[in-house]
Design an enzyme around this catalytic site. Structure first.
Site, PDB file in Angstrom:
ATOM      1  N   ARG A  85       0.841  -1.195   0.000  1.00  0.00           N
ATOM      2  CA  ARG A  85       0.000   0.000   0.000  1.00  0.00           C
ATOM      3  C   ARG A  85       0.873   1.240   0.000  1.00  0.00           C
ATOM      4  O   ARG A  85       1.978   1.246   0.531  1.00  0.00           O
ATOM      5  CB  ARG A  85      -0.896   0.018   1.239  1.00  0.00           C
ATOM      6  CG  ARG A  85      -2.136  -0.856   1.119  1.00  0.00           C
ATOM      7  CD  ARG A  85      -3.015  -0.714   2.345  1.00  0.00           C
ATOM      8  NE  ARG A  85      -2.373  -1.236   3.520  1.00  0.00           N
ATOM      9  CZ  ARG A  85      -1.782  -0.506   4.466  1.00  0.00           C
ATOM     10  NH1 ARG A  85      -1.772   0.812   4.393  1.00  0.00           N
ATOM     11  NH2 ARG A  85      -1.205  -1.071   5.497  1.00  0.00           N
ATOM     12  N   TYR A 213      -1.422  -3.508  -6.993  1.00  0.00           N
ATOM     13  CA  TYR A 213      -1.161  -4.229  -5.745  1.00  0.00           C
ATOM     14  C   TYR A 213      -2.414  -4.265  -4.859  1.00  0.00           C
ATOM     15  O   TYR A 213      -3.065  -3.232  -4.650  1.00  0.00           O
ATOM     16  CB  TYR A 213       0.000  -3.604  -4.944  1.00  0.00           C
ATOM     17  CG  TYR A 213       0.013  -4.166  -3.544  1.00  0.00           C
ATOM     18  CD1 TYR A 213       0.508  -5.438  -3.299  1.00  0.00           C
ATOM     19  CD2 TYR A 213      -0.571  -3.474  -2.477  1.00  0.00           C
ATOM     20  CE1 TYR A 213       0.439  -5.997  -2.038  1.00  0.00           C
ATOM     21  CE2 TYR A 213      -0.646  -4.031  -1.215  1.00  0.00           C
ATOM     22  CZ  TYR A 213      -0.133  -5.297  -1.001  1.00  0.00           C
ATOM     23  OH  TYR A 213      -0.225  -5.849   0.250  1.00  0.00           O
ATOM     24  N   LYS A 222      -9.718  -2.277   1.630  1.00  0.00           N
ATOM     25  CA  LYS A 222      -9.397  -1.115   2.466  1.00  0.00           C
ATOM     26  C   LYS A 222     -10.213   0.108   2.035  1.00  0.00           C
ATOM     27  O   LYS A 222     -10.609   0.922   2.862  1.00  0.00           O
ATOM     28  CB  LYS A 222      -7.902  -0.799   2.396  1.00  0.00           C
ATOM     29  CG  LYS A 222      -7.017  -1.972   2.739  1.00  0.00           C
ATOM     30  CD  LYS A 222      -7.235  -2.463   4.147  1.00  0.00           C
ATOM     31  CE  LYS A 222      -6.349  -3.683   4.398  1.00  0.00           C
ATOM     32  NZ  LYS A 222      -6.242  -4.084   5.772  1.00  0.00           N
ATOM     33  N   HIS A 242     -10.597  -2.200  11.518  1.00  0.00           N
ATOM     34  CA  HIS A 242      -9.513  -3.039  11.008  1.00  0.00           C
ATOM     35  C   HIS A 242      -9.269  -4.167  12.024  1.00  0.00           C
ATOM     36  O   HIS A 242      -8.259  -4.170  12.725  1.00  0.00           O
ATOM     37  CB  HIS A 242      -8.263  -2.158  10.837  1.00  0.00           C
ATOM     38  CG  HIS A 242      -7.168  -2.792  10.040  1.00  0.00           C
ATOM     39  ND1 HIS A 242      -5.856  -2.362  10.116  1.00  0.00           N
ATOM     40  CD2 HIS A 242      -7.180  -3.798   9.130  1.00  0.00           C
ATOM     41  CE1 HIS A 242      -5.110  -3.088   9.298  1.00  0.00           C
ATOM     42  NE2 HIS A 242      -5.880  -3.959   8.691  1.00  0.00           N
ATOM     43  N   SER A 264      -1.450  -3.702  10.088  1.00  0.00           N
ATOM     44  CA  SER A 264      -1.129  -4.642   9.005  1.00  0.00           C
ATOM     45  C   SER A 264       0.158  -5.399   9.329  1.00  0.00           C
ATOM     46  O   SER A 264       1.127  -4.806   9.809  1.00  0.00           O
ATOM     47  CB  SER A 264      -0.929  -3.874   7.698  1.00  0.00           C
ATOM     48  OG  SER A 264      -2.088  -3.130   7.408  1.00  0.00           O
ATOM     49  N   CYS A 266       0.836  -7.622  11.574  1.00  0.00           N
ATOM     50  CA  CYS A 266       1.145  -7.824  12.999  1.00  0.00           C
ATOM     51  C   CYS A 266       0.447  -9.063  13.558  1.00  0.00           C
ATOM     52  O   CYS A 266       0.300  -9.202  14.768  1.00  0.00           O
ATOM     53  CB  CYS A 266       0.760  -6.596  13.820  1.00  0.00           C
ATOM     54  SG  CYS A 266       1.826  -5.180  13.514  1.00  0.00           S
ATOM     55  N   ASP A 291      -9.416  -9.670   9.006  1.00  0.00           N
ATOM     56  CA  ASP A 291      -8.890  -8.332   8.712  1.00  0.00           C
ATOM     57  C   ASP A 291      -9.876  -7.200   8.989  1.00  0.00           C
ATOM     58  O   ASP A 291      -9.462  -6.127   9.392  1.00  0.00           O
ATOM     59  CB  ASP A 291      -8.459  -8.273   7.235  1.00  0.00           C
ATOM     60  CG  ASP A 291      -7.579  -7.061   6.916  1.00  0.00           C
ATOM     61  OD1 ASP A 291      -6.719  -6.712   7.748  1.00  0.00           O
ATOM     62  OD2 ASP A 291      -7.758  -6.463   5.837  1.00  0.00           O
ATOM     63  N   ARG A 383       1.997 -12.108  -0.632  1.00  0.00           N
ATOM     64  CA  ARG A 383       0.657 -12.383  -0.102  1.00  0.00           C
ATOM     65  C   ARG A 383       0.034 -13.611  -0.740  1.00  0.00           C
ATOM     66  O   ARG A 383       0.387 -13.989  -1.863  1.00  0.00           O
ATOM     67  CB  ARG A 383      -0.267 -11.184  -0.407  1.00  0.00           C
ATOM     68  CG  ARG A 383       0.172  -9.880   0.248  1.00  0.00           C
ATOM     69  CD  ARG A 383      -0.479  -9.705   1.582  1.00  0.00           C
ATOM     70  NE  ARG A 383       0.051  -8.574   2.348  1.00  0.00           N
ATOM     71  CZ  ARG A 383      -0.542  -8.099   3.448  1.00  0.00           C
ATOM     72  NH1 ARG A 383      -1.664  -8.637   3.885  1.00  0.00           N
ATOM     73  NH2 ARG A 383       0.002  -7.117   4.129  1.00  0.00           N
TER      74      ARG A 383
HETATM   75  O1  SAT Z   1      -2.459  -4.675   1.323  1.00  0.00           O
HETATM   76  S1  SAT Z   1      -3.608  -4.706   2.193  1.00  0.00           S
HETATM   77  O2  SAT Z   1      -4.001  -3.332   2.532  1.00  0.00           O
HETATM   78  O3  SAT Z   1      -4.730  -5.361   1.563  1.00  0.00           O
HETATM   79  C1  SAT Z   1      -3.217  -5.548   3.603  1.00  0.00           C
HETATM   80  C2  SAT Z   1      -2.878  -4.642   4.710  1.00  0.00           C
HETATM   81  O4  SAT Z   1      -1.964  -3.832   4.575  1.00  0.00           O
HETATM   82  O5  SAT Z   1      -3.526  -4.725   5.768  1.00  0.00           O
HETATM   83 MN    MN Z   2      -5.257  -5.231   7.018  1.00  0.00          MN
END
Ligand code: SAT
Ligand code: MN
Length: 597
Positions: A85, A213, A222, A242, A264, A266, A291, A383
């Site tokens: 991101r 991405y 998000k 989140h 993210s 963690c 998530d 991922r």
């Molecule tokens: O890349 S994502 O935003 O989907 C995953 C994250 O950073 O929590």
């Molecule tokens: Mn996330």
């Protein structure tokens, strides 16, 4: 890296499957703007998945993995400049900068539309525009929202099919007059200089350009479920957070549900799929979500949560059969891997996978790699996108439109010092303060430095779609809508001892802390009062069968007043920034904490 060749599927149906006049008009408008060779309306069918997958393989966008080892699995490499991101390119385009607040990037809506429409003009020439209808939430839930994403990326279409309920189910939910979130995505030429993820909350619209991405382009996740979702939640009286959601089932069949906010990368996915250690025979953890949680007050005054997603977009490195067996099984079929390493026999590899590293493979950029190589084979933010049905621990309630009643909300971050293993907030308002002041060391999930402590309120700093001060106010106000609010906790699995080693083993062993939390919610265990909150005595956390001894557990639970005084000063960094909009309750909480210290 050149863009993949134009995608021109041979199976484009000639009529749109919806009678929704506004939607059809908007698609026409965007077609005129982007000038794709054709428009393809997705139905989400199995046949469509097969055809699009074949297209993607033919164009080199996906590589078919070894189907004996990994049935239905495919491999994707993103542009090396496009692996996470990008918070600097993420904008909240409210009418006034105040409405977006000091923690978001802002641009006036008209100026942003003009800029992005200029970039999109003719951008899909020679390409196909896919119309992707999707649900965030399950059919029939009062929380569910419909989104439609127009994209020129097959990778996005196939990923959205995993991550959301995509296709006919969304057309059905939308009907002829329903509300929907508009999303426009074009990869353009993947130039980071022309990368924007823009949200227009007042128009319920998202435009994302210049990236391919996950978090930047899977617009349901998000962008809709958190940024626009949080904005809508404030207006409509619910919360978009989140947070993972999990169920805890005791040997006697008692069920409790908790939701937990960690930044993210963690460990949300690991916590949501936790397998209890053998000392906890008869206990079972089930995954509702890993998530995102959408939560609303139920008729009984409790807070009810649904997971609006249908798949997992998890971090791969470090995942193995010891750290997260359920994630390993989840990604064993029908999964898209992005930016891991590729072995000669069509298998995938990453740092931290079980077994020996392969003698040779191709790294995430397609370069030859051997164990002697200095660089990592898999990108640290590589991922997997896997359907949630693959998860052996999936909670059946994950499909319940009413959601699950939440007993505990847990905040947590990666903190080497100061923050103890676990504590409980004194009450809801104090809990909001604990969430608002949480911090974490930055990770590879966003571009920028890794390992710096930054304030990340409720793990929502990158995802709050409006002024963070108003967001805290919304949290405080939710208390009035809840007769039986969840109890609030803070955990830290990442505290280190003087020798620099983690004091707590984490992963499945977190069950031991989770049990204390559940027992607190049920009023079954004592706690003692400290300046920061209610805490367990070391003997209240079961460590039988663990390598951790009582002294280490005591250290993990310890409070250092001098460290905490510094912590309070560090909290000011965010409070100063938000001062004009900060609810007074949080300032009072800060004063109370200082006086207790
Ligand atoms: O890349 S994502 O935003 O989907 C995953 C994250 O950073 O929590
Ligand atoms: Mn996330």
């Amino acid at each position: 890296m050149p863009l993949p060749p134009a995608s021109v599927p041979s199976f484009v149906p000639d009529a749109s499957p919806t009678r929704h006049a506004d939607l059809r008009a908007w698609v026409e408008e965007m077609r005129d703007l982007c000038q794709p060779d054709q428009v393809y309306w997705c139905d989400g069918s199995e046949r469509e998945r097969e055809q699009l997958t074949q297209e993607a393989v033919d164009q080199g966008i996906l590589i078919r993995l070894n189907q004996e080892k990994l049935p239905g699995c495919y491999y994707h490499r993103s542009n090396p400049n496009d692996v996470a991101r990008v918070e600097d390119c993420t904008f909240i385009c409210t009418r006034t900068p105040d409405a977006a607040g000091p923690t978001n990037h802002w641009m006036a809506p008209a100026a942003m539309y003009e800029k992005l429409y200029d970039l999109c003009r003719g951008a899909m020439k020679g390409r196909t525009m896919y119309v992707v209808p999707y649900l965030m939430g399950m059919p029939g839930s009062p929380l569910t929202k419909v989104g439609v994403e127009l994209t020129d990326s097959i990778y996005v279409v196939l990923s959205m099919r995993i991550m959301t309920r995509m296709g006919q189910v969304a057309w059905d939910e939308l009907g002829a007059n329903g509300k929907f979130t508009k999303g426009l995505h074009s990869m353009l030429d993947l130039n980071p200089e022309r990368r924007f993820i823009a949200h227009f909350p007042q128009d319920n619209t998202i435009i994302s350009v210049g990236s391919n991405y996950g978090g930047n382009v899977l617009l349901g996740k998000k962008c809709l479920a958190l940024r626009l979702g949080s904005y809508l939640g404030r207006i409509e009286g619910w919360m978009a957070e989140h947070m993972l959601i999990l169920g805890v089932e005791s040997p006697t069949g008692e069920k409790n549900y908790v939701a937990a906010a960690f930044p993210s990368a963690c460990g949300k996915t690991n916590f949501a799929m936790l397998i209890p250690p053998k000392q906890f025979a008869g206990w079972k953890i089930t995954t509702v979500g890993d998530d995102i949680a959408w939560m609303r007050p139920g008729p009984d005054g409790r807070l009810y949560a649904i997971n609006p997603e249908a798949g997992y977009f998890g971090v791969v490195p470090g995942t193995n059969f010891k750290s997260n067996p359920n994630a390993m099984i989840s990604m064993s079929k029908d999964t898209i891997y992005t930016n891991v390493a590729l072995t000669p026999d069509g298998d995938v590899w990453w740092e931290g996978k079980d077994g020996e590293p392969p003698a040779e493979c191709l790294d995430w950029q397609g370069r030859p790699w051997t164990p002697a190589s200095k660089e990592k084979a898999a990108h640290p933010n590589s991922r997997f996108a896997a359907p949630m049905q693959n998860n052996p621990a999936l909670a059946p309630e994950a499909n319940d439109p009413n959601g699950v009643p939440i007993s505990a909300l847990i905040f947590g971050g990666r903190r080497a010092t100061t923050l103890p293993l676990v504590f409980q907030a004194f009450n809801w308002i104090h809990g909001v303060y604990v969430g608002a002041t949480m911090a974490s060391e930055t990770t590879a999930a966003a571009t920028g430095g890794v390992g710096q402590v930054r304030r990340d309120p409720m793990a929502m700093l990158p995802f709050c779609g409006y002024n963070m001060g108003d967001y805290f106010r919304h949290w405080l106000r939710m208390r009035k809508l809840l007769k039986r609010p969840p109890k609030v906790f803070h955990v830290n699995w990442f505290r280190k001892g003087k020798d620099g080693k983690f004091l707590w083993p984490g992963y499945g062993e977190n069950m031991r802390v989770l049990k204390w939390i559940v027992d607190r919610c049920r009023g079954r265990v004592p706690a003692y009062e400290t300046p920061v909150g209610w805490m367990p005595e070391p003997e209240d956390i079961d460590i039988t069968g663990l390598e951790v001894n009582v002294a280490e557990l005591t250290e993990a639970l310890s409070l250092d007043v001098e460290e905490w005084k510094r912590e309070v000063l560090l909290q000011d960094e965010l409070f100063f920034k938000l001062y004009a909009d900060l609810p007074k309750e949080l300032i009072f909480q800060r004063e109370l904490l200082i006086s207790r210290l």
